[in-house]
Scaffold this active site. Structure first.
Site, PDB file in Angstrom:
ATOM      1  N   GLU A  50      -7.689  92.816  15.557  1.00 63.51           N
ATOM      2  CA  GLU A  50      -6.927  91.575  15.637  1.00 63.51           C
ATOM      3  C   GLU A  50      -7.846  90.367  15.784  1.00 63.51           C
ATOM      4  O   GLU A  50      -7.607  89.314  15.180  1.00 63.51           O
ATOM      5  CB  GLU A  50      -5.925  91.630  16.794  1.00 63.51           C
ATOM      6  CG  GLU A  50      -4.761  92.579  16.570  1.00 63.51           C
ATOM      7  CD  GLU A  50      -3.937  92.227  15.344  1.00 63.51           C
ATOM      8  OE1 GLU A  50      -3.940  91.052  14.932  1.00 63.51           O
ATOM      9  OE2 GLU A  50      -3.299  93.138  14.788  1.00 63.51           O
ATOM     10  N   CYS A 222       6.121  88.771   1.009  1.00 67.13           N
ATOM     11  CA  CYS A 222       6.606  87.424   1.353  1.00 67.13           C
ATOM     12  C   CYS A 222       5.418  86.467   1.478  1.00 67.13           C
ATOM     13  O   CYS A 222       5.155  85.883   2.524  1.00 67.13           O
ATOM     14  CB  CYS A 222       7.395  87.495   2.660  1.00 67.13           C
ATOM     15  SG  CYS A 222       8.416  86.041   2.988  1.00 67.13           S
TER      16      CYS A 222
END
Length: 453
Positions: A50, A222
């Site tokens: 991350e 998306c």
């Protein structure tokens, strides 16, 4: 307001549809390949991935992540590493058993505080938590350096199966389109509302997989431009997609009410783009600050070429990394200086450095050229000079100032910006040292600081 919220039924369908799609279509990424029961290892791997993925594309991170994990497979091994080795890996340099040191990617990950924060996290976990990764969300946020609400949510949901939400750029885009959130992302009210949506939809049975499915949908389907709406598993629940299909003119946008702060306004619509692409509203770009610095590369022959390097202070832009002598200058100041004045200015600044005992003569400072490097918030122009010194001159021994040979320059914790600088000057320095005149004693190259320039 209800239009921008999910109903209980919509949440159930949303979770089920997205997880079913994710199970089939998720990309094979190294940080998703656990093969470990130990949640401590999983939490560490999620944290590394991350932090690496912040401001960096997945394709780039994969190479760094795999290399990082080979060198430091767990929290203990990272805590016992040296900061220099960690910064080298972050800068794109690895130990290779065949070639010793080599580049595996020349640009580096940048944003070096992420690497330092990982190092600090590992040391804190070893020293204060007996090597066990803390599993409480608030503890992660409040105690672990560089860990905020998003990263803590990712670690807690993926590693510890806690139903905590995440909100990164991909998730913001998915939720904004699903619920037609067209308000300014810089407003706290918008961010708070998106966090509340993410909290509503996170799946309590599979929170880690669900959070990853949201990110995966935003990354692969998306997308910011030309979203693949026909491949979207939740298109039937996407208000932006339905709005795009239903309206005859995109200048006539349905709103909850005239006072709704979340609806996109007709005046904000660009008819050259699909309506779906209008969500979320684009942030206005912050212009990078322009800066100019002089660089002086001081080299010597021992008989190998060696270069003077300084370790940047923790408060500096490239803190902890090795750099050449850098002297900042304002653009206005620079415009007023001819070449002679520039060199005089460089020498005057060197005189203020307590660890440098000698200074170069103006006549022996040569211009190598210029290069430009874009940091996240700074557009930096480097004007590069070089000069020679005698073997025993210049350096007062210090842990923050050392001589590096060419190989060490290439394999030490040096920023991409300094590598660019080095590549500009090195060919000219080699040309100077190979003409036969620089192999013996070089007189008058340096004068003591007390002498007049």
């Amino acid at each position: 307001m209800n239009r921008h919220r999910f109903s209980t039924e919509e949440i159930s369908i949303f979770r089920r549809s997205l997880l079913a799609w994710y199970d089939i279509h998720k990309r094979k990424l190294p940080w998703r390949d656990w093969h470990d029961i130990d949640t401590n290892i999983v939490a560490y791997r999620v944290l590394v991935s991350e932090l690496m993925l912040q401001q960096t594309q997945v394709a780039t991170v994969i190479r760094y992540y795999e290399t990082w994990m080979k060198q430091w497979p767990n929290i203990k091994s990272l805590a016992e590493a040296s900061e220099d080795d960690i910064l080298k890996c972050w800068a794109g340099i690895i130990i290779d058993s065949i070639f010793y040191w080599s580049y595996f990617f020349h640009l580096g990950l940048g944003y070096y505080n992420r690497a330092r924060n990982l190092y600090k996290c590992a040391q804190l976990i070893i020293n204060e938590y007996n090597g066990e990764f803390p599993n409480e969300l608030e503890t992660m946020i409040n105690r672990l350096p560089g860990v905020g609400r998003y990263t803590a949510g990712a670690v807690s949901s993926i590693a510890f199966n806690q139903a905590n939400p995440i909100l990164d750029g991909n998730v913001i885009r998915v939720l904004s389109r699903m619920r037609c959130i067209g308000s300014d992302l810089k407003k706290k009210s918008t961010t708070d509302f998106l966090w509340s949506l993410a909290t509503d939809v996170v799946c309590p049975e599979r929170p880690g997989d669900f959070n990853q499915s949201l990110m995966e949908l935003g990354a692969t389907v998306c997308t910011p431009q030309k979203p693949k709406c026909n491949e979207c598993p939740v298109q039937n629940q996407c208000l932006a997609y339905q709005q795009q299909k239903e309206i005859e003119s995109i200048l006539d946008i349905e709103q909850c009410s005239a006072n709704c702060s979340f609806c996109l306004k007709s005046s904000d619509v660009d008819t050259n783009r699909s309506l779906v692409e209008h969500y979320p509203r684009k942030k206005s770009k912050t212009k990078q600050r322009e800066e100019t610095s002089f660089i002086l590369i001081i080299y010597r022959l021992t008989p190998k070429l060696e270069f003077l390097m300084i370790k940047q202070k923790q408060s500096n832009l490239l803190s902890g990394l090795w750099s050449f002598l850098e002297i900042s200058s304002s653009k206005n100041h620079l415009d007023q200086m001819n070449e002679q004045k520039r060199k005089t200015y460089i020498i005057e600044e060197i005189q203020q450095m307590p660890t440098i005992d000698t200074i170069p003569s103006i006549n022996n400072i040569k211009l190598a050229g210029q290069c430009r490097h874009l940091f996240s918030h700074i557009d930096k122009q480097y004007i590069i000079y070089y000069t020679h010194c005698e073997q025993n001159d210049v350096l007062i021994p210090s842990t923050s100032m050392q001589w590096f040979n060419e190989e060490q320059v290439q394999t030490s914790a040096i920023s991409t910006a300094m590598k660019k600088v080095f590549n500009v000057a090195l060919p000219q320095i080699k040309l100077k040292t190979s003409n036969g005149k620089k192999n013996g004693t070089i007189d008058n190259y340096f004068k003591k600081k007390n002498s007049k320039v």
